[in-house]
Design an enzyme around this catalytic site. Structure first.
Site, PDB file in Angstrom:
ATOM      1  N   GLU A   1      -3.369   8.043  -3.716  1.00  6.66           N
ATOM      2  CA  GLU A   1      -3.948   7.444  -5.039  1.00  6.66           C
ATOM      3  C   GLU A   1      -5.347   8.004  -5.139  1.00  6.66           C
ATOM      4  O   GLU A   1      -6.056   8.285  -4.475  1.00  6.66           O
ATOM      5  CB  GLU A   1      -4.168   5.778  -4.805  1.00  6.66           C
ATOM      6  CG  GLU A   1      -3.194   5.042  -5.237  1.00  6.66           C
ATOM      7  CD  GLU A   1      -3.111   3.393  -4.742  1.00  6.66           C
ATOM      8  OE1 GLU A   1      -4.193   3.182  -4.963  1.00  6.66           O
ATOM      9  OE2 GLU A   1      -2.061   2.851  -4.497  1.00  6.66           O
TER      10      GLU A   1
ATOM     11  N   HIS B   1      -2.196   0.566  -9.378  1.00  6.69           N
ATOM     12  CA  HIS B   1      -2.620  -0.297  -8.424  1.00  6.69           C
ATOM     13  C   HIS B   1      -3.661  -1.547  -9.054  1.00  6.69           C
ATOM     14  O   HIS B   1      -4.715  -1.542  -8.637  1.00  6.69           O
ATOM     15  CB  HIS B   1      -3.581   0.489  -7.304  1.00  6.69           C
ATOM     16  CG  HIS B   1      -3.913  -0.119  -6.249  1.00  6.69           C
ATOM     17  ND1 HIS B   1      -4.042   0.422  -4.971  1.00  6.69           N
ATOM     18  CD2 HIS B   1      -3.917  -1.581  -5.803  1.00  6.69           C
ATOM     19  CE1 HIS B   1      -4.338  -0.799  -4.201  1.00  6.69           C
ATOM     20  NE2 HIS B   1      -4.161  -1.732  -4.609  1.00  6.69           N
TER      21      HIS B   1
ATOM     22  N   ARG C   1       0.864  -1.137   0.064  1.00  9.94           N
ATOM     23  CA  ARG C   1       0.163  -0.069   0.254  1.00  9.94           C
ATOM     24  C   ARG C   1       0.702   1.306  -0.115  1.00  9.94           C
ATOM     25  O   ARG C   1       1.926   1.056   0.641  1.00  9.94           O
ATOM     26  CB  ARG C   1      -0.998   0.007   1.425  1.00  9.94           C
ATOM     27  CG  ARG C   1      -2.107  -1.086   1.190  1.00  9.94           C
ATOM     28  CD  ARG C   1      -3.170  -0.493   0.103  1.00  9.94           C
ATOM     29  NE  ARG C   1      -4.149  -1.567   0.469  1.00  9.94           N
ATOM     30  CZ  ARG C   1      -4.548  -2.533  -0.617  1.00  9.94           C
ATOM     31  NH1 ARG C   1      -3.456  -2.845  -1.339  1.00  9.94           N
ATOM     32  NH2 ARG C   1      -5.717  -3.196  -0.359  1.00  9.94           N
TER      33      ARG C   1
HETATM   34  N1  LIG Z   1      -0.850  -4.333  -5.232  1.00 13.64           N
HETATM   35  C1  LIG Z   1      -2.124  -4.977  -5.062  1.00 13.64           C
HETATM   36  O1  LIG Z   1      -3.142  -4.944  -5.773  1.00 13.64           O
HETATM   37  C2  LIG Z   1      -2.371  -5.688  -3.726  1.00 13.64           C
HETATM   38  C3  LIG Z   1      -3.275  -6.804  -3.909  1.00 13.64           C
HETATM   39  C4  LIG Z   1      -3.507  -7.645  -2.639  1.00 13.64           C
HETATM   40  C5  LIG Z   1      -2.908  -7.287  -1.426  1.00 13.64           C
HETATM   41  N2  LIG Z   1      -2.089  -6.127  -1.449  1.00 13.64           N
HETATM   42  C6  LIG Z   1      -1.459  -5.765  -0.103  1.00 13.64           C
HETATM   43  O2  LIG Z   1      -0.870  -6.913   0.586  1.00 13.64           O
HETATM   44  C7  LIG Z   1      -1.017  -6.799   1.975  1.00 13.64           C
HETATM   45  C8  LIG Z   1      -0.766  -8.128   2.487  1.00 13.64           C
HETATM   46  O3  LIG Z   1      -1.685  -9.151   1.833  1.00 13.64           O
HETATM   47  P1  LIG Z   1      -1.681 -10.709   2.428  1.00 13.64           P
HETATM   48  O4  LIG Z   1      -2.735 -11.359   1.909  1.00 13.64           O
HETATM   49  O5  LIG Z   1      -0.256 -11.479   2.097  1.00 13.64           O
HETATM   50  O6  LIG Z   1      -1.649 -10.594   4.024  1.00 13.64           O
HETATM   51  P2  LIG Z   1      -1.663 -11.324   5.258  1.00 13.64           P
HETATM   52  O7  LIG Z   1      -1.683 -12.778   4.682  1.00 13.64           O
HETATM   53  O8  LIG Z   1      -2.412 -10.712   6.315  1.00 13.64           O
HETATM   54  O9  LIG Z   1       0.039 -11.336   5.443  1.00 13.64           O
HETATM   55  C9  LIG Z   1       0.314  -9.975   5.910  1.00 13.64           C
HETATM   56  C10 LIG Z   1       2.094  -9.773   6.428  1.00 13.64           C
HETATM   57  O10 LIG Z   1       2.531  -8.763   6.692  1.00 13.64           O
HETATM   58  C11 LIG Z   1       3.071  -8.978   8.195  1.00 13.64           C
HETATM   59  N3  LIG Z   1       2.923  -7.513   8.761  1.00 13.64           N
HETATM   60  C12 LIG Z   1       1.994  -7.229   9.352  1.00 13.64           C
HETATM   61  N4  LIG Z   1       2.014  -5.988  10.201  1.00 13.64           N
HETATM   62  C13 LIG Z   1       3.478  -5.732   9.790  1.00 13.64           C
HETATM   63  C14 LIG Z   1       4.314  -4.732  10.577  1.00 13.64           C
HETATM   64  N5  LIG Z   1       4.094  -3.797  11.209  1.00 13.64           N
HETATM   65  N6  LIG Z   1       5.642  -5.014   9.817  1.00 13.64           N
HETATM   66  C15 LIG Z   1       6.016  -6.206   9.088  1.00 13.64           C
HETATM   67  N7  LIG Z   1       5.305  -6.881   8.635  1.00 13.64           N
HETATM   68  C16 LIG Z   1       4.084  -6.971   9.126  1.00 13.64           C
HETATM   69  C17 LIG Z   1       2.365  -9.945   8.686  1.00 13.64           C
HETATM   70  O11 LIG Z   1       3.211 -10.477   9.671  1.00 13.64           O
HETATM   71  P3  LIG Z   1       2.779 -11.557  10.676  1.00 13.64           P
HETATM   72  O12 LIG Z   1       3.041 -12.826   9.664  1.00 13.64           O
HETATM   73  O13 LIG Z   1       3.905 -11.789  11.878  1.00 13.64           O
HETATM   74  O14 LIG Z   1       1.373 -11.283  11.368  1.00 13.64           O
HETATM   75  C18 LIG Z   1       2.202 -10.847   7.470  1.00 13.64           C
HETATM   76  O15 LIG Z   1       3.423 -11.719   7.178  1.00 13.64           O
HETATM   77  C19 LIG Z   1      -2.470  -6.478   1.795  1.00 13.64           C
HETATM   78  O16 LIG Z   1      -2.827  -6.082   3.134  1.00 13.64           O
HETATM   79  C20 LIG Z   1      -2.748  -5.504   0.903  1.00 13.64           C
HETATM   80  O17 LIG Z   1      -2.332  -4.329   1.536  1.00 13.64           O
HETATM   81  C21 LIG Z   1      -1.824  -5.356  -2.501  1.00 13.64           C
END
Ligand SMILES: NC(=O)c1ccc[n+]([C@@H]2O[C@H](COP(=O)([O-])OP(=O)(O)OC[C@H]3O[C@@H](n4cnc5c(N)ncnc54)[C@H](OP(=O)(O)O)[C@@H]3O)[C@@H](O)[C@H]2O)c1
Length: 323
Positions: free
Chosen positions: A267, A286, A239
């Protein structure tokens, strides 16, 4: 029977077989009257979902089609359970990440620009910021036009659903991967984010795939850019607010680092924003999670969660439990 509201933009035939045993209620795009539903599948476009919400009554469960759900809790309040579509974006976003890394290391944005000019030129004949960005000062012959991903040192910040998919897709490139998440998980060789500053100087590629939260806001700022090595590639698939935009502009303008970003802050990025004209950056608007497979996959995830809800089983993708 449970009433499940879905956005008009999604064809009903995509839902019919998945959501059996419930009443499907189409929510028109220009809703102008109250609708009673128990479960809400919001339109993936936030502005459309926000227009519908004031007319909805009785919602107890929100099944979002996206992984990022940051706008929902403040809108629906604390008495509604919210689940995301964890997993629905894994493949498309991980593929975007690997494609962005390869595009930058193979200088596709540069060669595309040159192609448009109808010129047969190579990297070393071009503006100095391209020639200087790799950080490799060795006098190599023949001159180097591209770089390799294989063997690169990658710092993966975020090791959740998408982070793990990125790791899987990078595996054939034999990268030296360092995993990082909120908390350390020594059994999986995952470092804590508290080690970010100490691990940054060694990384050649830094991938951000964390949620947007108060803790991740500005995770990468001036201090972190200063710690990066010359030529480091920052890839933001997470993000926009995770990176301090002005620090990014400064770091790019100094010619020390390069970046590939799918998300910006703000954005959409305004037409006259400085970031557009920075050297060594590739920006996509995005779109990383988008693919034809996304909607069916997100709906399957939502339907599986709804089945658990109906059967009284534990929900798997809760981002907010109702109080
Ligand atoms: N560009 C795009 O179109 C797009 C598409 C989809 C998603 N995204 C973004 O990608 C993000 C991640 O998606 P996901 O499905 O992989 O989520 P997820 O399965 O919930 O994984 C999130 C990861 O981020 C880590 N995290 C959370 N807070 C943190 C912090 N303060 N410092 C370091 N690491 C931290 C978590 O750590 P822990 O394992 O320790 O909990 C986990 O490993 C979404 O929330 C969204 O913002 C972007």
């Amino acid at each position: 029977m449970l009433r499940v509201g879905y956005p008009e933009s999604i064809p009903e035939e995509l839902l019919r077989d998945l959501f059996d045993g419930v009443e499907l209620v189409c929510i028109p795009e220009h809703l102008d009257h109250e609708i009673h539903i128990d479960v809400w599948i919001p339109d993936p476009y936030t502005n459309r979902a926000l227009r519908a919400w004031p007319w909805l009554r009785g919602v107890r469960l929100v099944l979002a089609m996206l992984a990022g759900t940051e706008w929902i809790p403040q809108v629906v309040g604390p008495h509604v359970t919210i689940c995301n579509a964890r997993g629905a974006h894994n493949i498309s976003t991980a593929e975007w990440t690997v494609a962005a890394i390869l595009a930058m290391l193979k200088y596709f944005p540069l060669y595309n620009d040159i192609q448009r000019e109808g010129r047969w030129k190579r990297r070393f004949e071009l503006p100095p910021h391209y020639a200087a960005i790799s950080g490799d000062t060795r006098p190599l012959y023949p001159p180097v036009m591209l770089e390799e991903l294989t063997g690169k040192r990658v710092l993966l910040v975020g090791h959740g659903a998408i982070g793990k998919e990125i790791e899987r897709m990078l595996a054939p490139f034999d990268v030296q991967l360092t995993r990082m998440a909120r908390r350390a998980r020594p059994e999986d060789s995952v470092h804590s984010v508290t080690e970010l500053d100490s691990l940054l100087p060694n990384a050649e590629i830094i991938v951000l795939i964390v949620p947007s939260t108060d803790e991740t806001r500005g995770l990468i700022g001036s201090k972190q850019f200063a710690l990066m090595r010359h030529g480091a590639l920052l890839v933001n698939a997470a993000r926009g607010p995770v990176v301090d935009t002005y620090a990014l502009v400064e770091a790019l303008q100094s010619g020390r680092i390069r970046a590939a970003i799918d998300v910006t802050d703000p954005e959409p990025l305004p037409e006259d924003h400085l970031l557009w004209s920075c050297p060594n950056i590739m920006i996509t608007p995005h779109v990383g999670g988008s693919s034809p497979q996304f909607t069916p996959r997100a709906l399957r995830t939502a339907a599986a969660e709804l089945r658990r809800y109906i059967n009284g089983e534990a929900l798997q993708n809760i981002v907010q439990a109702a109080i």
